[in-house]
Design a protein around this motif. Structure first.
Motif, mmCIF file in Angstrom:
data_model
loop_
_atom_site.group_PDB
_atom_site.id
_atom_site.type_symbol
_atom_site.label_atom_id
_atom_site.label_comp_id
_atom_site.label_asym_id
_atom_site.label_seq_id
_atom_site.Cartn_x
_atom_site.Cartn_y
_atom_site.Cartn_z
ATOM 1 N N ALA A 1 0.848 -1.319 0.180
ATOM 2 C CA ALA A 1 -0.023 -0.108 0.031
ATOM 3 C C ALA A 1 0.843 1.248 -0.058
ATOM 4 N N PRO A 2 1.437 1.642 -1.060
ATOM 5 C CA PRO A 2 2.437 2.754 -1.143
ATOM 6 C C PRO A 2 1.855 4.173 -1.145
ATOM 7 N N GLN A 3 2.554 4.915 -0.407
ATOM 8 C CA GLN A 3 2.246 6.192 -0.254
ATOM 9 C C GLN A 3 3.276 7.070 -0.976
ATOM 10 N N VAL A 4 2.972 8.186 -2.028
ATOM 11 C CA VAL A 4 3.985 8.708 -2.562
ATOM 12 C C VAL A 4 3.462 10.274 -2.549
ATOM 13 N N PHE A 5 4.464 10.964 -1.829
ATOM 14 C CA PHE A 5 4.160 12.371 -1.622
ATOM 15 C C PHE A 5 5.331 13.332 -1.930
ATOM 16 N N ALA A 6 5.324 14.676 -2.026
ATOM 17 C CA ALA A 6 6.345 15.494 -2.065
ATOM 18 C C ALA A 6 6.589 16.445 -0.513
ATOM 19 N N LEU A 7 7.690 16.904 -0.327
ATOM 20 C CA LEU A 7 7.969 17.528 1.074
ATOM 21 C C LEU A 7 8.799 19.026 0.420
ATOM 22 N N LYS A 8 8.330 19.895 1.135
ATOM 23 C CA LYS A 8 9.105 21.121 0.890
ATOM 24 C C LYS A 8 10.423 21.369 1.624
ATOM 25 N N PRO A 9 11.237 22.070 1.334
ATOM 26 C CA PRO A 9 12.459 22.326 2.010
ATOM 27 C C PRO A 9 12.314 22.380 3.486
ATOM 28 N N VAL A 10 13.023 21.791 4.262
ATOM 29 C CA VAL A 10 13.087 21.876 5.713
ATOM 30 C C VAL A 10 14.727 21.447 6.314
ATOM 31 N N GLY A 11 15.100 22.353 7.377
ATOM 32 C CA GLY A 11 16.249 22.126 7.674
ATOM 33 C C GLY A 11 17.581 22.077 6.851
ATOM 34 N N GLU A 12 18.110 20.849 6.751
ATOM 35 C CA GLU A 12 19.370 20.596 5.661
ATOM 36 C C GLU A 12 18.790 20.289 4.387
ATOM 37 N N TYR A 13 17.518 19.978 4.387
ATOM 38 C CA TYR A 13 17.169 19.261 3.083
ATOM 39 C C TYR A 13 16.332 20.045 2.131
ATOM 40 N N GLY A 14 16.414 19.857 0.992
ATOM 41 C CA GLY A 14 15.886 20.609 -0.195
ATOM 42 C C GLY A 14 14.530 19.909 -0.677
ATOM 43 N N HIS A 15 13.959 19.995 -1.596
ATOM 44 C CA HIS A 15 12.619 19.468 -2.118
ATOM 45 C C HIS A 15 12.794 17.954 -2.057
ATOM 46 N N ARG A 16 12.082 17.161 -1.454
ATOM 47 C CA ARG A 16 11.713 15.716 -1.370
ATOM 48 C C ARG A 16 10.667 15.032 -2.213
ATOM 49 N N LEU A 17 10.920 14.028 -2.823
ATOM 50 C CA LEU A 17 9.930 13.090 -3.218
ATOM 51 C C LEU A 17 10.195 11.987 -2.512
ATOM 52 N N VAL A 18 9.000 11.609 -1.851
ATOM 53 C CA VAL A 18 9.089 10.083 -0.895
ATOM 54 C C VAL A 18 8.399 9.228 -1.345
ATOM 55 N N LEU A 19 8.682 8.027 -1.190
ATOM 56 C CA LEU A 19 8.001 6.917 -1.750
ATOM 57 C C LEU A 19 8.139 5.814 -0.519
ATOM 58 N N ASP A 20 6.914 5.737 0.276
ATOM 59 C CA ASP A 20 6.674 5.009 1.408
ATOM 60 C C ASP A 20 5.993 3.729 1.023
ATOM 61 N N ILE A 21 6.730 2.681 1.021
ATOM 62 C CA ILE A 21 6.134 1.373 0.731
ATOM 63 C C ILE A 21 5.826 0.617 2.012
ATOM 64 N N TYR A 22 4.460 0.509 2.535
ATOM 65 C CA TYR A 22 3.968 -0.095 3.411
ATOM 66 C C TYR A 22 3.286 -1.373 2.878
ATOM 67 N N PRO A 23 3.417 -2.440 3.744
ATOM 68 C CA PRO A 23 2.633 -3.631 3.296
ATOM 69 C C PRO A 23 1.071 -3.563 3.188
ATOM 70 N N ALA A 24 0.405 -4.128 2.428
ATOM 71 C CA ALA A 24 -0.822 -3.985 2.087
ATOM 72 C C ALA A 24 -1.882 -4.525 3.242
ATOM 73 N N VAL A 25 -1.388 -5.471 4.230
ATOM 74 C CA VAL A 25 -1.945 -5.989 5.253
ATOM 75 C C VAL A 25 -0.822 -6.005 6.329
ATOM 76 N N PRO A 26 -0.824 -4.860 7.524
ATOM 77 C CA PRO A 26 0.043 -4.639 8.489
ATOM 78 C C PRO A 26 -0.142 -5.861 9.494
ATOM 79 N N ALA A 27 1.082 -5.932 10.133
ATOM 80 C CA ALA A 27 1.148 -7.214 10.952
ATOM 81 C C ALA A 27 0.366 -6.817 12.205
ATOM 82 N N ASP A 28 -0.282 -7.832 12.949
ATOM 83 C CA ASP A 28 -1.428 -7.540 13.864
ATOM 84 C C ASP A 28 0.005 -7.377 15.157
#
Length: 475
Positions: A138-165
């Motif tokens: 169950a992926p989440q793909v989103f953009a982040l604005k610059p903060v701290g020492e980071y510039g613009h970021r594109l984030v790909l979070d790859i979560y399991p479709a069924v999280p473990a209990d």
């Protein structure tokens, strides 16, 4: 009229310094070169197309995060493909550079979700990322604005479709015969008569289940509190669960010392030592909100503790201040009425900003987080938090100078579980060179873990955990 008597205006030049046409061309060329070499001119002439500066991969059992850092905002689209499972991300207006090409080498064979990740030119002006997956996600793909020492970021979070209990995962890890909850699930636990000698938290010993007993019935009994008239205090016949929260992680390094030591590394090392000590106790067990170097949002840390039905929540940090002479250990609890000091307010704000640095997809609404943020004024929970904090602070004073003589209070987001006594331990100032050296020393890390353990045991000796509706609290 002679040259000497010729009138001159403020902008006219004497004839002897009036440049010739050839000289004008040389001067103009030199000025143009200087303008082109200036920083603002380079920025103005640089292409507005974003460029990939760095790529990072953070694999973990909870999820795998892939981050692309850029020097400008970007446009992207993504979609999932089945048979086999893949995630495709198209990024517009960038070039395939060395950083993007290095992505394939950053995916390890032990990554729980990603099999392969490759990048290539899909069509002019579009780079395509293709992620081959090991399982349904169950992926989440989103953009982040610059903060701290980071510039613009594109984030790909790859979560399991069924999280473990979380509770079943905890049981799966306890393959020890002496674990009463594991024995209960196997139907091996038999209720025993209560002793009446002294107040304590005790775990049942495994025994043969009575023929008429059903595993589900026994499992329920193993989670309940058996009360007996022992000087008016209850007896607990279940394992006490303590959630340990190593601060920061992954994209968020936390505070950094003068020698380059990172708070996220120190807190994880101390938390692992404390977990080992708690697990060695016959009536306790510990669970980490993160067991490796990955980022966990603040709300998710609280949610994990609640889904595990934890009895305590202990967040571990290493303090930092603007001046290097600040020193000492502190223990914090949640404040409903403002911080106990300006420094406490500053620290809470800095810690609460971890979600901005680590990167949270604020577009996703989490029902568990919403429940967590409700009813923060439960007096019993707050009082228990304060008792636990005082007990731990006393023990920390035995191994290090205390920054403040008493427990401090501030609005830490990570302490906002309405039904779990929660504290935040600032083990020492990583911004202080002397304390930074101690924090990276294994001997001191073990002392900190031992001190927190003693504080927890002293708290339970006076405040045994009360009965809880264990199954009903599963959100």
């Amino acid at each position: 009229m002679s040259d000497q008597n010729r009138p001159r205006t403020a902008l006219s030049l004497p004839d002897e310094v009036t440049p010739s046409p050839a000289r004008r061309r040389v001067v103009a060329g030199g000025v143009s070169l200087l303008l082109l070499c200036s920083p603002w001119a380079r920025a103005a002439t640089r292409s507005t197309a974003p460029s990939i500066l760095a790529v990072r991969v953070w694999p973990a059992a909870d999820y795998t995060r892939v981050t692309l850092e850029l020097d400008a905002p970007l446009k992207y689209t993504y979609f999932a493909v089945k048979n086999p499972d893949r995630l495709v991300v198209d990024i517009e207006g960038i070039e395939l550079n060395a950083a993007l090409k290095s992505l394939a080498n950053k995916i390890g064979a032990d990554d729980p979700y990603i099999k392969l990740l490759r990048a290539g030119n899909f069509k002019p002006g579009v780079v395509r990322l293709v992620m081959d997956l090991k399982t349904e996600v169950a992926p989440q793909v989103f953009a982040l604005k610059p903060v701290g020492e980071y510039g613009h970021r594109l984030v790909l979070d790859i979560y399991p479709a069924v999280p473990a209990d979380p509770l079943m995962s905890l049981l799966d890890k306890r393959e020890v015969t002496g674990d009463p909850m594991q024995a209960a699930v196997r139907g091996e636990l038999k209720p025993e008569p209560m002793e009446r000698s002294e107040t304590r938290i005790e775990a049942r010993k495994p025994a043969e289940a009575a023929p008429e007993a059903q595993p589900s019935q026994v499992a329920r009994e193993s989670r309940e509190i058996k009360e007996a008239p022992r000087k008016g205090k209850p007896i607990v016949d279940r394992l006490v669960t303590i959630t340990l929260d190593p601060g920061h992680g992954g994209e968020d390094p936390g505070a950094v010392g003068q020698r380059g030591s990172q708070e996220k590394v120190v807190t994880l090392a101390i938390a692992k030592r404390l977990k080992a000590k708690l697990d060695a106790e016959p009536n306790m067990r510990a669970v980490l909100t993160r067991d490796s170097d990955f980022f966990v949002p603040l709300g998710t840390r609280v949610q994990k503790a609640r889904r595990l039905q934890a009895d305590l929540f202990v967040s571990i940090h290493a303090d930092a201040w603007v001046k290097p002479d600040a020193r000492g250990s502190s223990v914090f609890v949640l404040s409903e009425r403002g911080a106990s000091s300006a420094a406490a307010r500053y620290l809470a704000q800095k810690e609460n900003d971890a979600d901005l640095v680590g990167g949270v997809n604020f577009g996703v609404k989490d029902v568990h987080l919403a429940q967590t943020l409700l009813d923060l004024s439960q007096t019993a929970t707050n009082n228990d938090s304060l008792k636990l904090a005082k007990s731990v602070l006393k023990e920390m004073g035995g191994i290090n100078t205390l920054h403040k003589a008493g427990v401090e209070q501030a609005g830490f987001a990570v302490l906002k579980a309405p039904d779990i006594p929660s504290i935040l331990v600032e083990t020492a100032f990583i911004s202080n060179p002397e304390e930074e050296r101690r924090l990276v020393d294994e001997g001191y890390q073990d002392q900190v873990a031992e001190a927190i353990l003693r504080g927890i045991k002293a708290y339970f000796a006076k405040n045994p955990p009360l009965a809880k509706s264990r199954l009903a609290r599963l959100d």
